[in-house]
Design a protein around this motif. Structure first.
Motif, PDB file in Angstrom:
ATOM      1  N   ASP A  73       9.992  23.767 -63.099  1.00  0.00           N
ATOM      2  CA  ASP A  73       9.277  23.865 -61.812  1.00  0.00           C
ATOM      3  C   ASP A  73      10.105  22.844 -60.850  1.00  0.00           C
ATOM      4  OD1 ASP A  73       7.651  25.544 -62.878  1.00  0.00           O
ATOM      5  OD2 ASP A  73       6.093  23.828 -62.959  1.00  0.00           O
ATOM      6  N   GLY A  74      11.614  23.095 -60.910  1.00  0.00           N
ATOM      7  CA  GLY A  74      12.363  22.696 -60.016  1.00  0.00           C
ATOM      8  C   GLY A  74      12.685  21.145 -60.208  1.00  0.00           C
ATOM      9  N   LYS A  75      12.143  20.425 -61.085  1.00  0.00           N
ATOM     10  CA  LYS A  75      12.415  19.006 -61.249  1.00  0.00           C
ATOM     11  C   LYS A  75      13.188  19.044 -62.657  1.00  0.00           C
ATOM     12  CE  LYS A  75       8.697  16.276 -59.109  1.00  0.00           C
ATOM     13  NZ  LYS A  75       7.598  17.491 -58.617  1.00  0.00           N
ATOM     14  N   VAL A  76      14.238  18.298 -62.583  1.00  0.00           N
ATOM     15  CA  VAL A  76      15.041  17.787 -63.724  1.00  0.00           C
ATOM     16  C   VAL A  76      14.008  17.091 -64.665  1.00  0.00           C
ATOM     17  CG1 VAL A  76      16.935  16.562 -64.645  1.00  0.00           C
ATOM     18  CG2 VAL A  76      17.229  17.756 -62.520  1.00  0.00           C
ATOM     19  N   ARG A  77      14.236  17.761 -66.098  1.00  0.00           N
ATOM     20  CA  ARG A  77      13.578  17.033 -67.119  1.00  0.00           C
ATOM     21  C   ARG A  77      14.332  16.757 -68.147  1.00  0.00           C
ATOM     22  NH1 ARG A  77       8.745  15.566 -64.693  1.00  0.00           N
ATOM     23  NH2 ARG A  77       7.645  17.467 -63.784  1.00  0.00           N
ATOM     24  N   THR A  78      14.313  15.113 -68.613  1.00  0.00           N
ATOM     25  CA  THR A  78      15.237  14.736 -69.356  1.00  0.00           C
ATOM     26  C   THR A  78      14.634  14.222 -71.017  1.00  0.00           C
ATOM     27  OG1 THR A  78      15.046  12.226 -68.677  1.00  0.00           O
ATOM     28  CG2 THR A  78      17.011  14.054 -67.938  1.00  0.00           C
ATOM     29  N   ASP A  79      13.206  14.700 -70.999  1.00  0.00           N
ATOM     30  CA  ASP A  79      12.491  14.322 -72.184  1.00  0.00           C
ATOM     31  C   ASP A  79      12.329  15.712 -72.936  1.00  0.00           C
ATOM     32  OD1 ASP A  79      10.610  13.858 -74.027  1.00  0.00           O
ATOM     33  OD2 ASP A  79       8.871  13.777 -72.855  1.00  0.00           O
ATOM     34  N   ILE A  80      12.944  15.708 -74.138  1.00  0.00           N
ATOM     35  CA  ILE A  80      13.013  16.867 -75.102  1.00  0.00           C
ATOM     36  C   ILE A  80      11.813  17.435 -75.466  1.00  0.00           C
ATOM     37  CG2 ILE A  80      15.409  16.532 -75.845  1.00  0.00           C
ATOM     38  CD1 ILE A  80      14.441  15.601 -78.609  1.00  0.00           C
ATOM     39  N   THR A  81      10.674  16.515 -75.529  1.00  0.00           N
ATOM     40  CA  THR A  81       9.522  16.810 -75.901  1.00  0.00           C
ATOM     41  C   THR A  81       8.291  17.223 -74.697  1.00  0.00           C
ATOM     42  OG1 THR A  81       8.651  14.627 -76.056  1.00  0.00           O
ATOM     43  CG2 THR A  81       9.259  15.925 -78.079  1.00  0.00           C
ATOM     44  N   PHE A  82       9.064  17.222 -73.490  1.00  0.00           N
ATOM     45  CA  PHE A  82       8.133  17.530 -72.266  1.00  0.00           C
ATOM     46  C   PHE A  82       7.313  18.743 -72.415  1.00  0.00           C
ATOM     47  CE2 PHE A  82       7.543  19.642 -68.061  1.00  0.00           C
ATOM     48  CZ  PHE A  82       6.685  18.592 -67.591  1.00  0.00           C
ATOM     49  N   PRO A  83       6.397  19.044 -72.185  1.00  0.00           N
ATOM     50  CA  PRO A  83       5.401  19.993 -72.497  1.00  0.00           C
ATOM     51  C   PRO A  83       5.425  21.063 -71.279  1.00  0.00           C
ATOM     52  CG  PRO A  83       3.838  18.093 -71.810  1.00  0.00           C
ATOM     53  CD  PRO A  83       5.349  17.865 -71.609  1.00  0.00           C
ATOM     54  N   ALA A  84       6.261  22.158 -71.420  1.00  0.00           N
ATOM     55  CA  ALA A  84       6.326  23.316 -70.644  1.00  0.00           C
ATOM     56  C   ALA A  84       5.156  24.130 -70.832  1.00  0.00           C
ATOM     57  CB  ALA A  84       7.566  23.969 -70.522  1.00  0.00           C
ATOM     58  N   GLY A  85       4.646  24.895 -70.058  1.00  0.00           N
ATOM     59  CA  GLY A  85       3.347  25.727 -70.285  1.00  0.00           C
ATOM     60  C   GLY A  85       3.170  27.014 -69.650  1.00  0.00           C
ATOM     61  N   PHE A  86       2.133  27.466 -69.538  1.00  0.00           N
ATOM     62  CA  PHE A  86       2.063  28.899 -68.976  1.00  0.00           C
ATOM     63  C   PHE A  86       2.372  28.909 -67.499  1.00  0.00           C
ATOM     64  CE2 PHE A  86      -0.881  32.419 -67.438  1.00  0.00           C
ATOM     65  CZ  PHE A  86      -0.256  33.522 -67.756  1.00  0.00           C
ATOM     66  N   MET A  87       3.309  29.851 -67.022  1.00  0.00           N
ATOM     67  CA  MET A  87       3.778  30.234 -65.800  1.00  0.00           C
ATOM     68  C   MET A  87       4.756  29.163 -65.280  1.00  0.00           C
ATOM     69  SD  MET A  87       2.524  32.513 -64.093  1.00  0.00           S
ATOM     70  CE  MET A  87       1.351  33.822 -64.423  1.00  0.00           C
ATOM     71  N   ASP A  88       5.264  28.128 -65.996  1.00  0.00           N
ATOM     72  CA  ASP A  88       6.156  27.214 -65.676  1.00  0.00           C
ATOM     73  C   ASP A  88       7.746  27.970 -65.412  1.00  0.00           C
ATOM     74  OD1 ASP A  88       4.376  25.698 -65.710  1.00  0.00           O
ATOM     75  OD2 ASP A  88       5.279  24.225 -67.402  1.00  0.00           O
ATOM     76  N   VAL A  89       8.394  27.504 -64.425  1.00  0.00           N
ATOM     77  CA  VAL A  89       9.847  28.153 -64.467  1.00  0.00           C
ATOM     78  C   VAL A  89      10.594  27.164 -65.201  1.00  0.00           C
ATOM     79  CG1 VAL A  89      11.550  28.944 -63.029  1.00  0.00           C
ATOM     80  CG2 VAL A  89       9.098  29.446 -62.341  1.00  0.00           C
ATOM     81  N   ILE A  90      11.493  27.575 -65.900  1.00  0.00           N
ATOM     82  CA  ILE A  90      12.401  26.762 -66.499  1.00  0.00           C
ATOM     83  C   ILE A  90      13.856  27.201 -66.058  1.00  0.00           C
ATOM     84  CG2 ILE A  90      13.830  26.121 -68.704  1.00  0.00           C
ATOM     85  CD1 ILE A  90      11.033  26.381 -70.143  1.00  0.00           C
ATOM     86  N   SER A  91      14.539  26.649 -65.428  1.00  0.00           N
ATOM     87  CA  SER A  91      15.866  27.069 -64.786  1.00  0.00           C
ATOM     88  C   SER A  91      17.137  26.190 -65.386  1.00  0.00           C
ATOM     89  CB  SER A  91      15.837  26.691 -63.387  1.00  0.00           C
ATOM     90  OG  SER A  91      14.770  27.279 -62.743  1.00  0.00           O
ATOM     91  N   ILE A  92      18.189  26.975 -65.730  1.00  0.00           N
ATOM     92  CA  ILE A  92      19.352  26.148 -66.411  1.00  0.00           C
ATOM     93  C   ILE A  92      20.721  26.588 -65.441  1.00  0.00           C
ATOM     94  CG2 ILE A  92      20.822  26.210 -68.326  1.00  0.00           C
ATOM     95  CD1 ILE A  92      18.499  27.056 -70.288  1.00  0.00           C
ATOM     96  N   GLU A  93      20.838  26.063 -64.439  1.00  0.00           N
ATOM     97  CA  GLU A  93      21.755  26.112 -63.657  1.00  0.00           C
ATOM     98  C   GLU A  93      23.262  26.597 -63.938  1.00  0.00           C
ATOM     99  OE1 GLU A  93      21.726  23.291 -60.226  1.00  0.00           O
ATOM    100  OE2 GLU A  93      19.803  23.846 -59.697  1.00  0.00           O
ATOM    101  N   ARG A  94      23.645  25.949 -64.946  1.00  0.00           N
ATOM    102  CA  ARG A  94      24.957  25.905 -65.457  1.00  0.00           C
ATOM    103  C   ARG A  94      25.193  27.339 -65.772  1.00  0.00           C
ATOM    104  NH1 ARG A  94      28.074  21.381 -68.492  1.00  0.00           N
ATOM    105  NH2 ARG A  94      27.642  20.585 -66.567  1.00  0.00           N
ATOM    106  N   THR A  95      24.224  28.047 -66.547  1.00  0.00           N
ATOM    107  CA  THR A  95      24.249  29.502 -67.249  1.00  0.00           C
ATOM    108  C   THR A  95      23.664  30.521 -66.230  1.00  0.00           C
ATOM    109  OG1 THR A  95      22.049  29.362 -68.323  1.00  0.00           O
ATOM    110  CG2 THR A  95      23.971  28.658 -69.337  1.00  0.00           C
ATOM    111  N   GLY A  96      22.932  29.726 -64.921  1.00  0.00           N
ATOM    112  CA  GLY A  96      22.485  30.782 -64.138  1.00  0.00           C
ATOM    113  C   GLY A  96      21.250  31.672 -64.511  1.00  0.00           C
ATOM    114  N   GLU A  97      20.704  30.821 -65.470  1.00  0.00           N
ATOM    115  CA  GLU A  97      19.348  31.586 -66.074  1.00  0.00           C
ATOM    116  C   GLU A  97      18.169  31.059 -65.686  1.00  0.00           C
ATOM    117  OE1 GLU A  97      20.666  33.368 -70.456  1.00  0.00           O
ATOM    118  OE2 GLU A  97      20.757  31.226 -70.140  1.00  0.00           O
ATOM    119  N   ASN A  98      17.016  31.670 -65.391  1.00  0.00           N
ATOM    120  CA  ASN A  98      15.825  31.294 -65.040  1.00  0.00           C
ATOM    121  C   ASN A  98      14.802  32.094 -66.134  1.00  0.00           C
ATOM    122  OD1 ASN A  98      16.388  30.029 -62.499  1.00  0.00           O
ATOM    123  ND2 ASN A  98      16.973  32.016 -61.816  1.00  0.00           N
ATOM    124  N   PHE A  99      13.832  31.219 -66.439  1.00  0.00           N
ATOM    125  CA  PHE A  99      12.802  31.845 -67.493  1.00  0.00           C
ATOM    126  C   PHE A  99      11.364  31.353 -66.968  1.00  0.00           C
ATOM    127  CE2 PHE A  99      16.598  30.595 -69.948  1.00  0.00           C
ATOM    128  CZ  PHE A  99      16.942  31.476 -70.465  1.00  0.00           C
TER     129      PHE A  99
END
Length: 262
Positions: A73-99
């Motif tokens: 959701d536009g915020k950098v997360r450095t916690d590997i156990t951060f709970p992403a949930g329904f409707m969240d947008v996960i972005s990886i800028e280096r690969t240009g991918e959004n999920f």
């Protein structure tokens, strides 16, 4: 029992929709406390390692997130156990991918790639509308966001469209018959259909009747219904299958037809 919050999660006790095998170890990554409930979320380590296969081990996943490459959701997360949930947008800028994290018709989080344009917003279901201190009205969404001074027409169970960059509400959809809804819990989890009727049960659970694109009707509790579009036009792109659940025999026929065409 020991005092304080639990810090571990046994593998056999992990949610089934994470699809972890039984024999690879004793433990599973326990999601940190965050915007989604433990059993309704997907830790980033499972998404990056088990789904996308961008890492082989937990240590490699940690090296990825500590480079500040993963945004939720536009915020950098450095916690590997951060709970992403329904409707969240996960972005990886280096690969240009959004999920976008959405369910398939079997109730599992699916890898759903979206465009850069669609990654700029998300939908949130309104859980509470209250008046806070000093008479300031606010609404709370399913992902724990507090929106101050919402439109007075926004009520509980409506859906708001949130601009991820600013966190502001740009549009909203009322919860009413004729609108398109996503099922986020229960037996019909992951199905998409149009709301046809709402049964009110005072002192009990309200039941919502829904009809999918193939005309199959089903019913579920009001708490499991998440409105995603006006009429039959969704505001988000839907994953493969468009939220239509097939029977076992229909799935088998589809597989056979696919195999025959190859």
């Amino acid at each position: 029992m020991g005092r304080g919050p639990k810090k571990h999660l046994k593998r056999l006790n992990a949610p089934k929709h994470w699809m972890l095998d039984k024999l690879t170890g004793t433990w599973a990554p326990r999601p940190s406390s965050g915007p989604h409930k433990m059993r309704e979320s997907l830790p980033l380590v499972i998404f990056l390692r088990n789904r996308l296969r961008y890492a082989l081990t937990g240590k490699e996943t940690k090296q990825i997130v500590m480079q500040r490459l993963i945004k939720v959701d536009g915020k950098v997360r450095t916690d590997i156990t951060f709970p992403a949930g329904f409707m969240d947008v996960i972005s990886i800028e280096r690969t240009g991918e959004n999920f976008r994290l959405v369910y398939d018709t079997k109730g599992r989080f699916t890898i759903h790639r979206i465009s850069n344009e669609e990654a700029k917003y998300k939908l949130g279901k309104v859980k509470h509308v209250k008046v806070g201190q000093k008479g300031i009205p606010f609404a709370v969404t399913h992902d724990g966001r507090t929106i101050r001074y919402p439109d007075p027409l926004i009520k509980v169970n409506d859906t708001v469209k949130i601009d991820i960059e600013t966190g502001k509400v740009t549009e909203f959809i009322k919860f009413e018959t004729g609108n398109l809804a996503y099922i986020t819990g229960g037996r019909n989890m992951g199905r998409v259909g149009v709301i046809t009727h709402r049964e009110r049960h005072h002192g009990g659970f309200d039941i919502v009747h829904i009809k999918d694109a193939l005309g199959h009707a089903f019913a579920t509790r009001l708490t499991n219904v998440f409105v995603i579009g006006h009429g039959d036009k969704p505001w988000i792109s839907l994953p493969k299958g468009k939220g239509v659940k097939l029977t076992i025999s229909e799935e088998r026929d589809k597989r056979r037809a696919l195999a025959a065409s190859e």
